[in-house]
Design a protein around this motif. Structure first.
Motif, mmCIF file in Angstrom:
data_model
loop_
_atom_site.group_PDB
_atom_site.id
_atom_site.type_symbol
_atom_site.label_atom_id
_atom_site.label_comp_id
_atom_site.label_asym_id
_atom_site.label_seq_id
_atom_site.Cartn_x
_atom_site.Cartn_y
_atom_site.Cartn_z
ATOM 1 N N LEU A 91 1.295 -2.216 2.721
ATOM 2 C CA LEU A 91 0.045 -2.361 1.982
ATOM 3 C C LEU A 91 -1.051 -2.845 2.928
ATOM 4 C CD1 LEU A 91 1.396 -4.128 -1.231
ATOM 5 C CD2 LEU A 91 1.120 -1.680 -0.801
ATOM 6 N N ALA A 92 -2.252 -2.377 2.710
ATOM 7 C CA ALA A 92 -3.384 -2.805 3.517
ATOM 8 C C ALA A 92 -3.788 -4.219 3.121
ATOM 9 C CB ALA A 92 -4.558 -1.843 3.331
ATOM 10 N N GLY A 93 -4.276 -4.962 4.086
ATOM 11 C CA GLY A 93 -4.750 -6.301 3.803
ATOM 12 C C GLY A 93 -6.028 -6.609 4.563
ATOM 13 N N ASP A 94 -6.665 -5.550 5.042
ATOM 14 C CA ASP A 94 -7.865 -5.718 5.867
ATOM 15 C C ASP A 94 -9.046 -6.267 5.077
ATOM 16 O OD1 ASP A 94 -6.327 -4.511 7.830
ATOM 17 O OD2 ASP A 94 -7.140 -2.522 7.419
ATOM 18 N N ASN A 95 -9.138 -5.858 3.831
ATOM 19 C CA ASN A 95 -10.304 -6.230 3.027
ATOM 20 C C ASN A 95 -9.841 -6.564 1.605
ATOM 21 O OD1 ASN A 95 -12.835 -6.615 2.056
ATOM 22 N ND2 ASN A 95 -13.623 -4.596 2.610
ATOM 23 N N PRO A 96 -9.217 -7.720 1.429
ATOM 24 C CA PRO A 96 -8.629 -8.049 0.126
ATOM 25 C C PRO A 96 -9.630 -8.154 -1.026
ATOM 26 C CG PRO A 96 -8.489 -9.918 1.637
ATOM 27 C CD PRO A 96 -9.030 -8.765 2.414
ATOM 28 N N ASP A 97 -10.904 -8.304 -0.720
ATOM 29 C CA ASP A 97 -11.912 -8.369 -1.781
ATOM 30 C C ASP A 97 -12.372 -6.993 -2.246
ATOM 31 O OD1 ASP A 97 -11.891 -11.154 -1.806
ATOM 32 O OD2 ASP A 97 -13.376 -11.249 -0.179
ATOM 33 N N GLU A 101 -9.264 -1.126 -2.243
ATOM 34 C CA GLU A 101 -8.027 -1.566 -1.595
ATOM 35 C C GLU A 101 -7.090 -2.202 -2.610
ATOM 36 O OE1 GLU A 101 -7.036 -5.053 1.444
ATOM 37 O OE2 GLU A 101 -8.027 -3.355 2.447
ATOM 38 N N GLN A 102 -7.622 -2.992 -3.515
ATOM 39 C CA GLN A 102 -6.806 -3.631 -4.546
ATOM 40 C C GLN A 102 -6.124 -2.590 -5.431
ATOM 41 O OE1 GLN A 102 -9.483 -6.223 -6.672
ATOM 42 N NE2 GLN A 102 -9.847 -7.524 -4.873
ATOM 43 N N ASN A 105 -3.433 -0.719 -3.326
ATOM 44 C CA ASN A 105 -2.275 -1.581 -3.105
ATOM 45 C C ASN A 105 -1.464 -1.778 -4.379
ATOM 46 O OD1 ASN A 105 -2.777 -1.892 -0.392
ATOM 47 N ND2 ASN A 105 -3.661 -3.937 -0.566
ATOM 48 N N PHE A 109 2.299 -0.652 -4.547
ATOM 49 C CA PHE A 109 3.276 -1.704 -4.793
ATOM 50 C C PHE A 109 4.139 -1.369 -6.000
ATOM 51 C CE2 PHE A 109 4.640 -5.677 -6.799
ATOM 52 C CZ PHE A 109 5.342 -6.253 -5.739
#
Length: 152
Positions: A91-97, A101-102, A105, A109
């Motif tokens: 999962l990507a976590g570069d830009n959690p805001d 991306e949310q 993910n 997931f």
């Protein structure tokens, strides 16, 4: 990307151990797997801790099965190896805001969790004795072929 082949390799060795008479040394297993005996000892020690193999020291010693193959499942060995990651997708976590991306993910997931559950359930239904029987079936199909000995 390199794949974790420990599960496949350990299953292969355990089935060979059931077919061979006597204890299998770390050196003989390492030669079969084309790896270092230290790696074999480390891996087999984890299986010993879970009660799937035992070891004997000294002349004539080595690794032996501690249980019959029909009492060991793929899931058992998978767990004894430390439950290595099943998927190389992360999962990507570069830009959690970021809401995109949310959403991505969350979908990944959910799908990976469902797939992992199905796969582990299937692992729990496959015994090593079933794999050994399948290898015998495959052997009978190739046994008349000149390179059949290479298949073992």
């Amino acid at each position: 990307m390199r794949h974790d082949t420990r599960l496949s390799r350990v299953l292969h060795i355990l089935i060979h151990m059931e077919k061979d008479e006597g204890a299998a040394t770390s050196e003989s297993i390492a030669a079969m797997l084309q790896t270092n005996p230290v790696v074999v000892r480390r891996t087999m020690a984890g299986l010993r801790e879970q009660g799937y193999v035992s070891s004997e020291k000294g002349h004539g010693g080595g690794w032996v099965l501690a249980r019959p193959l029909d009492e060991i499942t793929l899931l058992d060995i998978y767990r004894a190896l430390g439950a290595p990651g099943l998927f190389s997708i992360g999962l990507a976590g570069d830009n959690p805001d970021c809401v995109i991306e949310q959403a991505v993910n969350a979908a990944l997931f959910e799908a990976m969790t469902e797939a992992e559950s199905i796969l582990l359930s299937r692992f729990g239904n496959i015994t090593l004795s079933a794999l050994a029987a399948e290898s015998i079936t495959r052997w009978s199909k190739v046994s008349n072929h000149p390179s059949a000995m290479d298949q073992l």
